[in-house]
Design a protein around this motif. Structure first.
Motif, PDB file in Angstrom:
ATOM      1  N   ILE A 106     -10.345  -3.404  -7.130  1.00 14.80           N
ATOM      2  CA  ILE A 106      -8.964  -2.643  -6.916  1.00 14.80           C
ATOM      3  C   ILE A 106      -9.102  -1.745  -5.885  1.00 14.80           C
ATOM      4  O   ILE A 106      -9.884  -0.360  -5.792  1.00 14.80           O
ATOM      5  CB  ILE A 106      -8.695  -2.415  -7.939  1.00 14.80           C
ATOM      6  N   PRO A 107      -8.616  -1.574  -4.819  1.00 10.20           N
ATOM      7  CA  PRO A 107      -8.558  -1.146  -3.361  1.00 10.20           C
ATOM      8  C   PRO A 107      -8.670   0.043  -3.882  1.00 10.20           C
ATOM      9  O   PRO A 107      -7.399   0.300  -4.644  1.00 10.20           O
ATOM     10  CB  PRO A 107      -7.765  -1.212  -1.950  1.00 10.20           C
ATOM     11  N   HIS A 147      -4.901   0.380  -6.734  1.00 11.64           N
ATOM     12  CA  HIS A 147      -5.132   1.587  -7.841  1.00 11.64           C
ATOM     13  C   HIS A 147      -4.166   2.563  -7.806  1.00 11.64           C
ATOM     14  O   HIS A 147      -3.904   3.152  -9.445  1.00 11.64           O
ATOM     15  CB  HIS A 147      -6.739   2.134  -7.776  1.00 11.64           C
ATOM     16  N   GLY A 148      -3.714   3.378  -7.381  1.00  9.33           N
ATOM     17  CA  GLY A 148      -2.568   4.372  -7.242  1.00  9.33           C
ATOM     18  C   GLY A 148      -1.392   3.712  -8.336  1.00  9.33           C
ATOM     19  O   GLY A 148      -0.930   4.315  -9.044  1.00  9.33           O
ATOM     20  N   TRP A 149      -1.000   2.964  -7.247  1.00 11.47           N
ATOM     21  CA  TRP A 149      -0.038   1.269  -7.489  1.00 11.47           C
ATOM     22  C   TRP A 149      -0.142   1.737  -9.305  1.00 11.47           C
ATOM     23  O   TRP A 149       0.792   1.408 -10.246  1.00 11.47           O
ATOM     24  CB  TRP A 149       0.635   1.073  -6.493  1.00 11.47           C
ATOM     25  N   TRP A 208      -7.794  10.961   4.232  1.00 14.52           N
ATOM     26  CA  TRP A 208      -8.868  11.334   4.158  1.00 14.52           C
ATOM     27  C   TRP A 208      -9.296  10.210   2.725  1.00 14.52           C
ATOM     28  O   TRP A 208     -10.369  10.025   2.440  1.00 14.52           O
ATOM     29  CB  TRP A 208      -8.817  12.586   3.019  1.00 14.52           C
ATOM     30  N   GLN A 209      -8.379   9.216   2.666  1.00 12.10           N
ATOM     31  CA  GLN A 209      -8.845   7.832   1.744  1.00 12.10           C
ATOM     32  C   GLN A 209     -10.014   6.927   2.252  1.00 12.10           C
ATOM     33  O   GLN A 209     -10.231   6.664   3.755  1.00 12.10           O
ATOM     34  CB  GLN A 209      -7.870   7.001   2.131  1.00 12.10           C
TER      35      GLN A 209
END
Length: 132
Positions: A65-66, A70-72, A91-92
């Protein structure tokens, strides 16, 4: 027929029959990442939030999972990466697959897997011995 049997008897390869049924009944497709994983949302979880899930393209591996997805998935953001208002942070870093178990895995200095030797023990260490 083979695809049905694989989905019915395995949980690690794509989606199971239960996930297919849940997705059909409650799922709203949100998007797809560059690896072919498809993301859905629908229904409520025990905390009252919208339930979110992924159907992997191939074997289920959470390291596929990118970062943005992942944040979502973990409710860190309500904006999925497919939304036009989504903006990646400077920064990602680009996604990298988990290398554990491969020849490209991290092997620190002195690791037996790296073929190195552990550093010699210095004289500032005294082994513990029980008192009689």
């Amino acid at each position: 027929m083979m695809k049905f049997l694989v989905q019915f008897f395995t949980w690690w390869n794509g989606q199971t029959a239960g996930t297919r049924l849940h997705t059909w009944r409650h799922g709203k497709r949100v998007g797809q990442d560059e690896f072919g994983n498809t993301y859905y949302q629908g229904g409520k979880d025990p905390e009252g939030r919208t339930r979110r899930w992924v159907i992997y393209n191939g074997y289920a591996d959470a390291s596929k999972i990118p970062v943005a997805w992942h944040g979502w998935m973990h409710h860190r953001t309500d904006t999925p990466p497919t939304d036009e208002s989504y903006k990646a942070r400077e920064w990602q870093k680009p996604h990298q697959a988990n290398k554990t178990g491969t020849a490209f895995a991290y092997r620190p200095k002195g690791s037996m897997a790296a073929g190195g030797e552990r550093p010699r023990v210095t004289g500032d260490y005294d082994a513990w011995t029980p008192r009689g």
